[in-house]
Scaffold this motif. Structure first.
Motif, PDB file in Angstrom:
ATOM      1  N   ASN A 135       0.858  -1.190   0.000  1.00  0.00           N
ATOM      2  CA  ASN A 135       0.000   0.000   0.000  1.00  0.00           C
ATOM      3  C   ASN A 135       0.893   1.238   0.000  1.00  0.00           C
ATOM      4  O   ASN A 135       1.227   1.770   1.054  1.00  0.00           O
ATOM      5  N   PRO A 136       1.311   1.700  -1.176  1.00  0.00           N
ATOM      6  CA  PRO A 136       2.254   2.823  -1.253  1.00  0.00           C
ATOM      7  C   PRO A 136       1.734   4.106  -0.643  1.00  0.00           C
ATOM      8  O   PRO A 136       2.510   4.964  -0.231  1.00  0.00           O
ATOM      9  N   LYS A 137       0.394   4.236  -0.567  1.00  0.00           N
ATOM     10  CA  LYS A 137      -0.164   5.447   0.021  1.00  0.00           C
ATOM     11  C   LYS A 137       0.204   5.565   1.497  1.00  0.00           C
ATOM     12  O   LYS A 137       0.239   6.670   2.044  1.00  0.00           O
ATOM     13  N   ALA A 138       0.479   4.434   2.145  1.00  0.00           N
ATOM     14  CA  ALA A 138       0.866   4.472   3.552  1.00  0.00           C
ATOM     15  C   ALA A 138       2.200   5.182   3.729  1.00  0.00           C
ATOM     16  O   ALA A 138       2.432   5.844   4.744  1.00  0.00           O
ATOM     17  N   ILE A 139       3.089   5.046   2.752  1.00  0.00           N
ATOM     18  CA  ILE A 139       4.379   5.738   2.830  1.00  0.00           C
ATOM     19  C   ILE A 139       4.155   7.245   2.800  1.00  0.00           C
ATOM     20  O   ILE A 139       4.735   7.996   3.588  1.00  0.00           O
ATOM     21  N   ILE A 140       3.293   7.689   1.870  1.00  0.00           N
ATOM     22  CA  ILE A 140       2.970   9.108   1.782  1.00  0.00           C
ATOM     23  C   ILE A 140       2.327   9.580   3.083  1.00  0.00           C
ATOM     24  O   ILE A 140       2.623  10.670   3.580  1.00  0.00           O
ATOM     25  N   PHE A 141       1.458   8.737   3.635  1.00  0.00           N
ATOM     26  CA  PHE A 141       0.785   9.100   4.880  1.00  0.00           C
ATOM     27  C   PHE A 141       1.807   9.327   5.992  1.00  0.00           C
ATOM     28  O   PHE A 141       1.751  10.340   6.691  1.00  0.00           O
ATOM     29  N   TYR A 142       2.735   8.390   6.157  1.00  0.00           N
ATOM     30  CA  TYR A 142       3.723   8.535   7.224  1.00  0.00           C
ATOM     31  C   TYR A 142       4.630   9.743   6.984  1.00  0.00           C
ATOM     32  O   TYR A 142       5.052  10.408   7.934  1.00  0.00           O
ATOM     33  N   MET A 143       4.910  10.021   5.721  1.00  0.00           N
ATOM     34  CA  MET A 143       5.750  11.177   5.408  1.00  0.00           C
ATOM     35  C   MET A 143       5.062  12.475   5.829  1.00  0.00           C
ATOM     36  O   MET A 143       5.716  13.426   6.278  1.00  0.00           O
ATOM     37  N   ALA A 144       3.730  12.513   5.706  1.00  0.00           N
ATOM     38  CA  ALA A 144       2.977  13.698   6.116  1.00  0.00           C
ATOM     39  C   ALA A 144       2.619  13.659   7.599  1.00  0.00           C
ATOM     40  O   ALA A 144       2.427  14.701   8.224  1.00  0.00           O
ATOM     41  N   PHE A 145       2.558  12.455   8.153  1.00  0.00           N
ATOM     42  CA  PHE A 145       2.115  12.265   9.532  1.00  0.00           C
ATOM     43  C   PHE A 145       3.196  12.626  10.538  1.00  0.00           C
ATOM     44  O   PHE A 145       2.939  13.309  11.535  1.00  0.00           O
ATOM     45  N   PHE A 146       4.413  12.173  10.285  1.00  0.00           N
ATOM     46  CA  PHE A 146       5.510  12.386  11.231  1.00  0.00           C
ATOM     47  C   PHE A 146       5.737  13.857  11.593  1.00  0.00           C
ATOM     48  O   PHE A 146       5.846  14.197  12.775  1.00  0.00           O
TER      49      PHE A 146
END
Length: 218
Positions: A135-146
């Motif tokens: 789920n590549p969107k999870a990487i984007i999510f963590y990049m914005a989440f952190f």
């Protein structure tokens, strides 16, 4: 406790925990994998899937931390390629559930693990791992989440990201444990009604296929 985590560059640990729990509670393929694994093959298989999901999350968080999210975001073709790989894998899992025989569906919820217990645990771990990883969107999510919970003046580099990762993994473990127990308990009730159990298995397959399609179109 908040003061301690602030010394590591995390602004508000309780908000981080709350936001993580909300994110985990959103319906997704990882949640459904844990539920279906626990319902079909028992608690031990369910916990193996939880371990796989947690490991997949750790990999995604690591990739996000080192900037892979920026690479995917800057290269739409790469991002789309990873999406399609994930969609194909989810669809494959879904079709496997749809093709299961009735007698296999009627056995859901049985706590006894087959003779190949180790093989089953590895298979369930791998399923949880790859469903999460694809789920590549999870990487984007963590990049914005952190960054939402990091104090730039107190940030300690990898130590800060490692601490945040441990907090998120702990939340996943608690939530995954709850899903495993609930899924297994529900399956024991479904086992008494073969038609309902068979329908639940087919619904599981359709859900995974639909989630894979959504991954490439949303």
């Amino acid at each position: 406790m908040s003061i301690f985590f602030h010394t590591l560059g995390i602004t508000d640990v309780w908000q981080l925990i709350a936001a993580t729990i909300v994110f985990l509670m959103l319906p997704g393929a990882g949640t459904f994998c844990i539920l279906s694994s626990a319902s079909k093959n028992g608690l031990r298989a369910g916990f193996s899937t939880v371990a796989g999901v947690m490991m997949g999350d750790m990999v995604l968080m690591f990739l996000a931390a080192i900037g892979v999210a920026a690479l995917l975001h800057a290269n739409p073709l790469v991002f789309k390629a990873v999406q399609y790989v994930g969609a194909i894998y989810l669809a494959y899992l879904g079709f496997k559930l749809l093709r299961e025989k009735k007698q296999e569906s009627s056995a859901v919820g049985v706590e006894t693990i087959p003779a190949t217990e180790t093989t089953l645990k590895i298979e369930e771990w791998r399923r949880g791992f790859f469903v999460t990883l694809m789920n590549p969107k999870a990487i984007i999510f963590y990049m914005a989440f952190f960054p939402l919970f990091i104090d730039p003046t107190m940030h300690r580099g990898s130590l800060t990201f490692l601490t945040m990762g441990m907090i998120i993994s702990s939340c996943t473990l608690v939530y995954g444990t709850m899903l495993t127990l609930v899924g297994n308990a529900a399956a024991k009730s479904l086992a008494r009604h073969r038609r309902i159990a068979a329908f639940a298995t087919k619904a599981a397959g359709l859900f995974l296929i639909a989630f894979g399609i959504k991954l490439t179109t949303s």
